[in-house]
Design a protein around this motif. Structure first.
Motif, mmCIF file in Angstrom:
data_model
loop_
_atom_site.group_PDB
_atom_site.id
_atom_site.type_symbol
_atom_site.label_atom_id
_atom_site.label_comp_id
_atom_site.label_asym_id
_atom_site.label_seq_id
_atom_site.Cartn_x
_atom_site.Cartn_y
_atom_site.Cartn_z
ATOM 1 N N ARG A 50 39.918 4.840 -6.107
ATOM 2 C CA ARG A 50 40.080 3.524 -5.473
ATOM 3 C C ARG A 50 41.430 3.426 -4.764
ATOM 4 N N ILE A 51 42.473 3.918 -5.414
ATOM 5 C CA ILE A 51 43.814 3.869 -4.811
ATOM 6 C C ILE A 51 43.847 4.714 -3.541
ATOM 7 N N GLN A 53 41.351 5.490 -1.556
ATOM 8 C CA GLN A 53 40.555 4.848 -0.508
ATOM 9 C C GLN A 53 41.311 3.684 0.114
ATOM 10 N N GLU A 54 41.995 2.907 -0.710
ATOM 11 C CA GLU A 54 42.758 1.767 -0.200
ATOM 12 C C GLU A 54 43.874 2.233 0.738
ATOM 13 N N TYR A 55 44.595 3.254 0.335
ATOM 14 C CA TYR A 55 45.688 3.742 1.178
ATOM 15 C C TYR A 55 45.162 4.455 2.411
ATOM 16 N N ARG A 58 44.353 2.035 5.008
ATOM 17 C CA ARG A 58 45.545 1.332 5.482
ATOM 18 C C ARG A 58 46.383 2.167 6.437
#
Length: 312
Positions: A50-51, A53-55, A58
């Protein structure tokens, strides 16, 4: 900065949810902007995916890959190196810390010294259990104009953290980042030395930022060992250590020959590496006797404890 060479940063990670976001913030916040992050999630089972994918959503400088199955530690580190496309490359552990100018300082050093293959800086060790620094800043100075002297300096000090330095990828592209296998027995070891011997034979190492450390290496002092109970037998542990040292001797010589492209130079390095191998085989016996005489138990000591007592 538009014409600045691309720097590839390989970030292999497995279950790194506790530190990964901080690490990515640190790397993406570098003053040198022309970077790509090759982020390889080694089939993590926590919130790492999840981390990532978020970064990745971004910042377009991130190339994120989630491995379908765990490649193992060596496999994941090899993978990010093979995926790099930049003129320069560095490995970044998912729990380390870099000053904002780390990449910029090392890139400028390599640009100023085109004959150098690797640039590094002073660093500090940070204990994640105590949340404190250990010892003074460390300087791994393996640089010299003559390759044989570089081999000698590397063999004498035998610290491998310059493997996290900035490497001129095009000159090191034939290094074959295939980390060697070893018996899964608890002891102090590292698999980075053959590639460092390749680099030392290939070109000079240079140091930058001697006034302050730019990198913080996170380490642990816990004696937690994720190996079978039977593998903690002192005799088996020592046997594994000896096998690794013999393997390292021959593997390093092979990498030296490849880096220097010379069998004659490889033969000149044999006495240096042989002396180190014998030393490293003898030292653990002395350290074990010292520990037993002191009344401590071997199982209460971590690999880092043995490293501080001279076991390599």
């Amino acid at each position: 900065m538009n014409n600045a060479p691309l720097v590839s940063i390989g970030v292999p990670v497995y279950n790194g949810e506790k530190s990964l976001a901080r690490t990515l913030d640190c790397l993406l916040g570098q003053t040198y902007r022309n970077i790509e992050l090759v982020l390889s999630d080694n089939a993590s089972t926590d919130a790492t995916a999840r981390i990532c994918q978020e970064y990745g959503a971004r910042d377009p400088r991130i190339r994120y890959v989630r491995q379908e199955k765990n490649l193992g530690l060596p496999g994941n580190w090899t993978y990010v190196a093979e995926q790099a496309t930049g003129e320069f490359f560095m490995w970044a552990a998912a729990d380390d810390h870099w000053e904002p100018e780390f990449v910029e300082v090392l890139v400028n050093k390599l640009l100023a010294e085109p004959d150098a293959i690797l640039a590094f800086c002073p660093y500090r060790l940070f204990n994640k259990e105590t949340q404190e620094y250990e010892g003074e800043p460390v300087i791994e100075d393996y640089g010299h104009r003559y390759a044989l002297v570089r081999i000698y300096k590397l063999t004498k000090q035998l610290l491998d953290r310059s493997n996290h330095a900035l490497i001129r990828r095009q000159r090191a592209k034939d290094i074959a980042y295939k980390l060697w296998l070893f018996p899964k027995i608890t002891t102090v070891y590292n698999v980075a030395f053959p590639s460092l011997y390749f680099l030392a034979a290939k070109g000079n190492f240079v140091l930058a930022s001697l006034d302050k450390p730019l990198w913080r290496k996170t380490m642990t002092s816990k004696p937690a060992h994720d190996v079978p109970q039977h593998a903690r037998h002192p005799g088996l542990t020592y046997l594994g250590h000896v096998i690794r040292k013999i393997h390292l001797f021959f593997r390093s010589l092979a990498y030296i020959r490849r880096g220097a492209d010379s069998y004659l130079f490889m033969l000149a390095c044999v006495p240096i590496l042989l002396a180190r191998m014998v030393h490293d085989i003898v030292v653990p016996v002395w350290v074990v006797l010292k520990v037993l005489v002191s009344g401590r138990k071997m199982k209460d000591l971590s690999p880092h404890d043995f490293w501080k007592m001279g076991v390599r």
